[in-house]
Structures are given as structure tokens and as C-alpha cells.
Design an enzyme around this catalytic site. Structure first.
Site, PDB file in Angstrom:
ATOM      1  N   HIS A  17       5.096  13.114   3.643  1.00  0.00           N
ATOM      2  CA  HIS A  17       4.038  13.887   4.151  1.00  0.00           C
ATOM      3  C   HIS A  17       4.086  15.534   3.520  1.00  0.00           C
ATOM      4  O   HIS A  17       3.496  16.276   4.176  1.00  0.00           O
ATOM      5  CB  HIS A  17       4.093  14.033   5.636  1.00  0.00           C
ATOM      6  CG  HIS A  17       4.034  12.730   6.415  1.00  0.00           C
ATOM      7  ND1 HIS A  17       2.412  12.565   6.732  1.00  0.00           N
ATOM      8  CD2 HIS A  17       4.643  11.882   6.826  1.00  0.00           C
ATOM      9  CE1 HIS A  17       2.368  11.323   7.255  1.00  0.00           C
ATOM     10  NE2 HIS A  17       3.741  10.778   7.281  1.00  0.00           N
ATOM     11  N   SER A 106       3.513   0.910  -1.075  1.00  0.00           N
ATOM     12  CA  SER A 106       2.381   1.517  -1.597  1.00  0.00           C
ATOM     13  C   SER A 106       1.555   0.416  -2.483  1.00  0.00           C
ATOM     14  O   SER A 106       1.206   0.515  -3.587  1.00  0.00           O
ATOM     15  CB  SER A 106       2.545   2.651  -2.738  1.00  0.00           C
ATOM     16  OG  SER A 106       2.970   3.879  -2.087  1.00  0.00           O
ATOM     17  N   ASP A 152       1.351   8.492  -4.370  1.00  0.00           N
ATOM     18  CA  ASP A 152       1.428   7.071  -4.616  1.00  0.00           C
ATOM     19  C   ASP A 152       0.749   6.586  -5.937  1.00  0.00           C
ATOM     20  O   ASP A 152       1.396   5.895  -7.020  1.00  0.00           O
ATOM     21  CB  ASP A 152       0.949   6.365  -3.667  1.00  0.00           C
ATOM     22  CG  ASP A 152       1.566   6.459  -2.287  1.00  0.00           C
ATOM     23  OD1 ASP A 152       2.810   7.005  -2.363  1.00  0.00           O
ATOM     24  OD2 ASP A 152       1.104   5.823  -1.345  1.00  0.00           O
TER      25      ASP A 152
END
Length: 360
Positions: A17, A106, A152
Site C-alpha cells: 500500500h 497479481s 504489479d
């Protein structure tokens, strides 16, 4: 023209995050990912096939909302390539994957990046990998409705075998960091707890971070140092915003510290930082889930040097840094912890640092 391309999933060693806060991340590409067999077409149609599912998309006039479900990801990539001025046309794309969906590894970015390298390869278009990552990210934002960061897609496109990728999510600058684990392995545990990054909770975290940055007078939480946190309560009345801020700021510091420790070969201290990251994600960012907390505790009790949840949260996987001789004990401890709670049995993956997206 036809060909085969592969784009990997990723596991993020540390830096969760932080990407949409202009911060730092340290992912590496997995050997597992999405493979696409692609054929160029003479029309303007994208034929998409994956594990018994199919979709047909007309590219001309394609707009967000025209395609839903899994097909929105590859269709969005094609649309965003065209919007960026790259003349890709019709194609038949047949996808296969050995990457578990919903595990926080991902799979969506791998699908996007496999599409991106296939379409540019089919049409002989050269796009710099950092730009291609931005295009794939835009597709996920606009066509899939997921406000993801850039990590990602960057990991899937830029990583190198045997290396982690230190990525500055503000500037796009990156460097390859040798991942020498010296008798240790990264064990990924899929807790089998399903999640969706499109859920409101993920978007709420992002909104909270941006609000905190605005109140603190910075463009992003990345601009704060740990020492600045002492002054934050005076400018952030909301205790939730203070906790969200504290996670992002301390997580960026943990990424920087982890890089130095890996360079020094101090894996024990790296493990401690992984566990500290999990604690912060659980208590300050509040994105962990019961299966993750139990798996982390079980892994640590059986000899892991450190463990933490990975991905956006609310379900998915954890990773554990484990001495090779303790791997069986860690697996057994996690399995037992789940069994006594009558939870679905977890699955395990030894994560090795593979190459980024490529033609096969």
C-alpha cells in the site's frame, strides 16, 4: 503473424500500500504467470479465450463499461494502447495460467501484461517497458475499475531472474537487487480466503491516504519521514487517518532498510521487518484477515524468520522467509492451524525470482 508470450505474477517482498502513495516497493516476478497464444487478425475484433470462457470485442469505439468481467482487462489494454497512439488491431488471444486467481499474486496484472506484450509483438510495435506498465495500469483503472498502483504491472514487465525490483513509484525509476537467500526460501501460502480489490475497502484506504496527505500539506505520504509522525496528530484529528499515515510512512522506511539488509546478507533482520510489516498492515492499515493472521503466527512458531500478508488485503496470501531445513515444519504448522479451525486447507508455493514478460 502468430506467437506465444508469457507474463509473470509477482510477490511483493515488502512495501504494501505504498505504491499509490508514490512510495517504494520491492517485488519480484514469479515463475508462474499467464501465457497467451496469439494470432493477428485482419479485422478490428479481439477474440479472447480463457479456460472455457470466451468474449468477442470490437475495438473501434471501445469505451470503459463496454466489456465486463475478466475480458475487461485484455480489452482495456488494447484500447489503452490505441489511445496512446499505438496502432494495434484485431487478434485472437488464447490465455492459460498456472497462477492462482485471488491469491494476491497479481493474476490480473499478468493478464494485462501478457496482452500488452502479445499485441505489441504481433504488430511489431516497440514500447518502452515502463510506458507499457503505465498503459496496463490505466487499463485496470479505466476498464476494470480497480484503482491499483503501478507496482504489479512494473514487476511483471521489468523484473529479472534472481532479482527483486526496487521501484520508486513516483519517478518510475527502478533497479535490480540480487535476491540471494543463502539457504532460505520464500514460501507463499494461499490462505484460500477470497478477496476482490474492487471492493470499497481498498478504495477507502486509497482515499484516506490522499486525504491525509492533503491535510498534512504534502503531495503524497511518501514525502513524510518517520520523524514527521510525531507532529502528525496536531494536523490529523482523525485517529484512523493517523494510523493509515503511520503505516505508509513506516512501510517506506522498512523497504529502504530491507534493501540495505539484503545487500549485507542479514536475513534474520529482514525477517523481523517482514513481521513488522504484517503487524502494521493488521493494526494500522487494517487490511489483514483471520486466515492471514493465523498463518503468520503458525509460520513464525515453526521457525520462519518472518512472515506477512501480501497484496491488497482482505484475502489472498501470506509469504514467509523460511530456512530450508524448517520448510516442512512451517507447512505442517500452517496446515494444522487451519485444520483445527475447520478452514479450507491452504496451498503452498515456493516463490523463486523469475524473469519479466517475454516472448516464448
Amino acid at each position: 503473424m502468430s506467437g506465444r508470450w508469457h507474463a509473470p505474477g509477482r510477490v511483493n517482498l515488502i512495501g504494501e500500500h505504498t505504491d499509490y502513495n508514490d512510495g517504494f516497493v520491492l517485488p519480484f516476478a514469479l515463475s508462474q504467470g499467464v501465457t497467451v497464444e496469439a494470432d493477428r487478425r485482419d479485422d478490428d475484433v479481439l477474440e479472447l479465450r480463457s479456460e472455457g470462457e470466451s468474449a468477442s470485442v470490437v475495438l473501434t469505439g471501445l469505451r470503459p463499461g463496454h466489456v465486463t468481467g475478466w475480458a475487461a482487462y485484455p480489452a482495456g489494454v488494447a484500447a489503452c494502447l490505441r489511445e496512446a497512439g499505438y496502432p494495434v488491431g484485431g487478434a485472437t488471444l488464447r490465455f492459460s495460467s498456472d497462477l492462482p486467481r485471488g491469491a494476491g499474486l497479481s493474476s490480473s496484472a499478468a493478464l494485462e501484461c501478457a496482452t500488452a506484450v502479445a499485441l505489441t509483438g504481433l504488430y511489431g510495435i516497440d514500447v518502452a517497458r515502463p510506458e507499457l506498465a503505465v498503459i496496463a495500469q490505466r487499463a485496470e483503472h479505466e476498464y476494470a475499475g480497480v484503482p491499483c498502483g503501478i507496482m504489479d504491472q512494473s514487476a511483471s514487465l521489468l523484473c529479472r531472474t534472481g532479482h527483486a525490483l526496487l521501484l520508486d513509484c513516483r519517478t518510475g525509476e527502478s533497479s535490480a537487487l540480487p535476491l540471494d537467500l543463502d539457504g532460505h526460501l520464500v514460501l507463499v501460502v494461499d490462505t484460500r480466503a477470497e478477496h476482490s480489490l474492487a471492493d470499497a475497502a481498498y478504495a477507502e484506504r486509497r482515499t484516506a491516504c490522499h486525504k491525509a496527505a492533503e491535510l498534512l500539506g504534502v503531495s503524497a505520504l511518501r514525502d513524510l519521514a518517520v520523524a514527521d509522525l510525531d507532529a502528525a496528530p496536531a494536523r490529523l484529528d482523525d485517529p484512523t487517518l493517523r494510523r493509515r499515515t503511520r503505516h505508509v510512512v513506516t512501510e517506506n522506511a522498512r523497504v529502504a532498510r530491507t534493501v540495505r539488509l539484503l545487500e549485507d546478507g542479514d536475513l534474520r533482520q529482514v525477517g523481523m521487518l517482514l513481521t513488522a510489516s504484517h503487524t502494521s498492515l493488521r493494526e494500522d492499515f487494517e487490511v489483514s484477515w483471520p486466515e492471514a493472521d493465523v498463518a503468520v503466527a503458525a509460520a513464525l512458531s515453526a521457525g520462519a524468520l518472518g512472515a506477512r500478508m501480501v497484496g491488497g488485503g482482505f484475502g489472498g496470501s501470506i509469504l514467509a522467509l523460511v530456512p530450508e531445513e524448517a520448510a516442512e515444519a512451517v507447512v505442517a504448522a500452517v496446515e494444522t492451524a487451519f485444520a483445527v479451525r475447520s478452514w479450507t486447507a491452504p496451498s503452498f508455493l515456493e516463490a523463486t525470482a523469475g524473469p519479466g514478460a517475454r516472448a516464448l
